[in-house]
Design a protein around this motif. Sequence first.
Motif, mmCIF file in Angstrom:
data_model
loop_
_atom_site.group_PDB
_atom_site.id
_atom_site.type_symbol
_atom_site.label_atom_id
_atom_site.label_comp_id
_atom_site.label_asym_id
_atom_site.label_seq_id
_atom_site.Cartn_x
_atom_site.Cartn_y
_atom_site.Cartn_z
ATOM 1 N N UNK A 1 0.754 -1.250 0.010
ATOM 2 C CA UNK A 1 0.185 0.044 0.027
ATOM 3 C C UNK A 1 0.776 1.015 -0.145
ATOM 4 N N UNK A 2 0.531 2.238 -0.889
ATOM 5 C CA UNK A 2 1.296 3.367 -0.729
ATOM 6 C C UNK A 2 0.758 4.534 -0.221
ATOM 7 N N UNK B 1 -3.036 5.667 -1.359
ATOM 8 C CA UNK B 1 -3.394 6.147 -2.698
ATOM 9 C C UNK B 1 -3.437 5.095 -3.575
ATOM 10 N N UNK B 2 -2.644 4.055 -3.527
ATOM 11 C CA UNK B 2 -2.681 2.787 -4.248
ATOM 12 C C UNK B 2 -2.140 1.678 -3.438
ATOM 13 N N UNK B 3 -2.820 0.435 -4.011
ATOM 14 C CA UNK B 3 -2.629 -0.746 -3.238
ATOM 15 C C UNK B 3 -2.807 -1.895 -4.277
ATOM 16 N N UNK B 4 -2.046 -3.094 -4.010
ATOM 17 C CA UNK B 4 -2.196 -4.107 -4.609
ATOM 18 C C UNK B 4 -1.065 -5.024 -4.577
ATOM 19 N N UNK C 1 0.022 3.307 -11.030
ATOM 20 C CA UNK C 1 -0.794 4.606 -11.362
ATOM 21 C C UNK C 1 -0.537 5.965 -10.807
ATOM 22 N N UNK C 2 -0.305 6.144 -9.646
ATOM 23 C CA UNK C 2 0.132 7.329 -8.981
ATOM 24 C C UNK C 2 1.516 7.909 -9.229
ATOM 25 N N UNK C 3 1.493 8.976 -9.527
ATOM 26 C CA UNK C 3 2.874 9.798 -9.614
ATOM 27 C C UNK C 3 3.877 9.178 -8.393
ATOM 28 N N UNK C 4 3.363 9.228 -6.836
ATOM 29 C CA UNK C 4 4.272 8.904 -6.157
ATOM 30 C C UNK C 4 4.660 7.327 -6.350
ATOM 31 N N UNK D 1 8.638 2.997 -7.608
ATOM 32 C CA UNK D 1 9.221 2.032 -8.674
ATOM 33 C C UNK D 1 10.448 2.218 -9.406
ATOM 34 N N UNK D 2 10.589 3.524 -9.785
ATOM 35 C CA UNK D 2 12.100 3.840 -10.230
ATOM 36 C C UNK D 2 13.082 3.729 -9.382
#
Length: 341
Positions: free
Chosen positions: A212-213, A220-223, A233-236, A241-242
């Motif tokens: 979870x982010x 804001x994002x989870x999976x 999906x989200x900028x953060x 990931x980068x």
Amino acid sequence: MISIKDLSKVFQTKDQEVRAVDDLSLTIDKGEIFGVIGYSGAGKSTFIRLLNRLEDPTGGNISVDDQDLTAMNKNQLRIARQEIGMIFQHFNLLWSRTVFDNIAFPLEIAGVSKQERKNRVNELIDLVGLSGRGNSYPSQLSGGQKQRVGIARALANNPKVLLCDEATSALDPETTDSILDLLVDINEKLGLTIVLITHEMHVIRKICHQVAVMEDGRIVEQGDVLDVFLHPKQKVTKRFVDQVMGDPEKEHSLQLINDKYQTGEILRLHFVGERTNQALISDVSRKFEVDVNILHGKITQTQKGAYGTMFVQFVGEKNEIDRAVQYIESTSVEVEVSPSV
């Protein structure tokens, strides 16, 4: 196993209210290694302290193994906390106690007999790889060894959940990997549910099943970790990931390549699982009249399998490039055409 509904935490400062955790809902399955990642100030440290009520929530509910922690009084909470172990960034060891006595401490508080304590502590010392160090003091240990003591102490009362608060942030990369390997081993041997917070995507990538982010107190994002790596999906999330898959000079390099050659198309290929081991590029070169330039590539491993990304330049007739792209897509490798830069 862990159910969190509408959780919030508001701190009142002199000038304003600070909403550290904002209406957060989350479910964590039994036996899962669940990572929560966020930059400084995202609210992740407050969140993990709410999970065992080191911080009291402003609102919402936390249930662990069908027990509502937010409804418990102090005595009930003291008993419930014995099933929730916690390890910390800076170890939090008792410096005047030996390794043995640090691990035994929660058992003393729980009223466990001396012989049972001895048996349990020796078992844990072996489990975390500290055999022969029971009489050492924290000042005589390396950072990784101190964290192993912290892990053993957190496991003393046979908890169902282990919370990790930036548990590897104070360690060097090699020691970090050894501690992460230990956590995976504990998860598999004991079936322990592990919740860890971090600002390092390498930690998530290496051991977590789900992620979870957090940003500004919210999820804001989870999976599934592999899905998040593939499709942030989200900028953060893309920034995280980068950390593992990216190259800070990548966009600059692509710009130079486009400026120099100004021909063909630049493609980003995503490989998952067994596809990371196949000779796709050589297949394309043999089957189609295109020249292939490999610009940038990397493969990494997650708990759910390998994930690779590669930037390539295809040079040739457009219809031949299109055929090559269709062939790649037929192999289940995802293709993304980079816009001209």
